[in-house]
Design an enzyme around this catalytic site. Structure first.
Site, PDB file in Angstrom:
ATOM      1  N   GLU A  47      52.440  68.122  37.518  1.00 16.93           N
ATOM      2  CA  GLU A  47      53.864  68.209  37.218  1.00 16.93           C
ATOM      3  C   GLU A  47      54.219  69.357  36.284  1.00 16.93           C
ATOM      4  O   GLU A  47      55.381  69.751  36.197  1.00 16.93           O
ATOM      5  CB  GLU A  47      54.348  66.877  36.640  1.00 16.93           C
ATOM      6  CG  GLU A  47      54.364  65.762  37.681  1.00 16.93           C
ATOM      7  CD  GLU A  47      54.980  64.474  37.162  1.00 16.93           C
ATOM      8  OE1 GLU A  47      55.051  64.303  35.939  1.00 16.93           O
ATOM      9  OE2 GLU A  47      55.386  63.651  38.001  1.00 16.93           O
ATOM     10  N   GLU A  61      32.499  57.015  38.538  1.00 19.97           N
ATOM     11  CA  GLU A  61      32.804  57.021  37.106  1.00 19.97           C
ATOM     12  C   GLU A  61      31.576  56.717  36.249  1.00 19.97           C
ATOM     13  O   GLU A  61      31.579  56.971  35.044  1.00 19.97           O
ATOM     14  CB  GLU A  61      33.909  56.023  36.790  1.00 19.97           C
ATOM     15  CG  GLU A  61      33.503  54.559  36.916  1.00 19.97           C
ATOM     16  CD  GLU A  61      34.638  53.644  36.470  1.00 19.97           C
ATOM     17  OE1 GLU A  61      34.447  52.944  35.466  1.00 19.97           O
ATOM     18  OE2 GLU A  61      35.696  53.638  37.134  1.00 19.97           O
TER      19      GLU A  61
END
Length: 298
Positions: free
Chosen positions: A83, A114
């Protein structure tokens, strides 16, 4: 500390009967829990200030904002990076989002990714870090191996490292120059850290990246003056920004925008100073794109 002992994994006594609540009671309860998030984030304001100032300095010297996380934390980092490009007109390579398991992990879980510190180190090392880069490692639990591996490698390379966790004395904080640890307490649904912990991380990222961009001169007054007017909506927004900051009507603002070749900052300087497009461009270059500096010194 084992996972079951983490604050983020505790049961919340306020929601132990949530499955028996009416919808209104459920919503009120979630809202009451969410109100605790802003208060918890506020407890870390000094560390957030430290992070903004240090990151802004590195970014001004050509560094990148690099986000590193897994699951919800990783997705929030990728979102913040993505963004910044349309909002502040930066080049895509100046904000990089890394998520354990790669792009596909944005939409579905990649099992085991992860848990690999080696994968975190590899993903960061592939970016050819410099000492001006900023690596923000996110993990609600504060102990995700992928993030630990990436932060540890980045710190060895001399990059600025920032850890964002939702537990005190986090492991990732021990591998970072700056640790931001917001303890939001047990989740509404036990262990669902996409809720309060996710909200806290989003708030912190909003503050850090917005603060860094403000310090780059990407904001004049409270307007995002490097917005890219690439469609009708954004042209309209650009004209309203020029109109509001230069105190002219939107028709005149559009004329300045067109003369400035769709550069909002340049159009504002032209409108407020009477300079030509070439003079305005030269002034912005002189003051590194900071309108406030142009107007204060010229």
């Amino acid at each position: 500390m084992e996972i079951k002992e983490l604050k983020t994994e505790e049961r919340n006594p306020a929601t132990s009967e949530i499955d028996r609540m009416s919808t209104l009671e459920m919503v009120n309860t979630i809202n009451q829990e969410d109100q605790k998030v802003a208060q918890a984030v506020g407890q870390e304001n000094e560390q957030i200030v430290h992070a903004i100032d240090a990151a802004a300095k590195n970014y001004s010297n050509g560094g990148r904002l690099i986000y590193l996380g897994a699951g919800t934390s990783g997705r929030l980092g990728v979102l913040d990076a993505a963004e910044l490009v349309p909002t502040y007109g930066i080049k895509p390579e100046r904000a990089v989002g890394l998520i354990a398991g790669g792009k596909s992990a944005m939409f579905s879980a990649v099992e085991g990714a992860e848990d690999s510190a080696e994968l975190g180190e590899k993903d960061i090392s592939d970016l050819a870090l410099t000492q001006n880069d900023v690596v923000l490692g996110l993990a609600a639990s504060g102990r995700t191996p992928y993030v630990i591996g990436g932060l540890a490698y980045a710190k060895k390379q001399g990059a600025l490292t920032i850890a964002i966790a939702c537990v005190a004395d986090s492991v990732i904080g021990q591998h970072a120059d700056i640790a931001i640890e917001v303890v939001v307490g047990p989740e509404v649904v036990t262990g669902s850290t996409r809720m309060k912990a996710g909200t806290a991380q989003k708030m912190i990222l909003n503050m850090i990246s917005t603060g860094v961009m403000i310090k780059q001169g990407k904001v004049y007054s409270n307007m995002m003056i490097d917005v890219q007017p690439t469609n009708e909506k954004l042209v309209d927004r650009a004209c309203r920004i020029i109109s509001a900051t230069a105190d002219i009507d939107t028709k005149k603002a559009l004329q300045f925008l067109e003369k400035a070749n769709k550069n909002v900052a340049q159009a504002i300087v032209m409108a407020k100073t009477g300079k030509t497009e070439h003079e305005a461009a030269a002034l912005l270059k002189k003051y590194h794109g900071n309108i406030r500096s142009v107007l204060d010194h010229e």
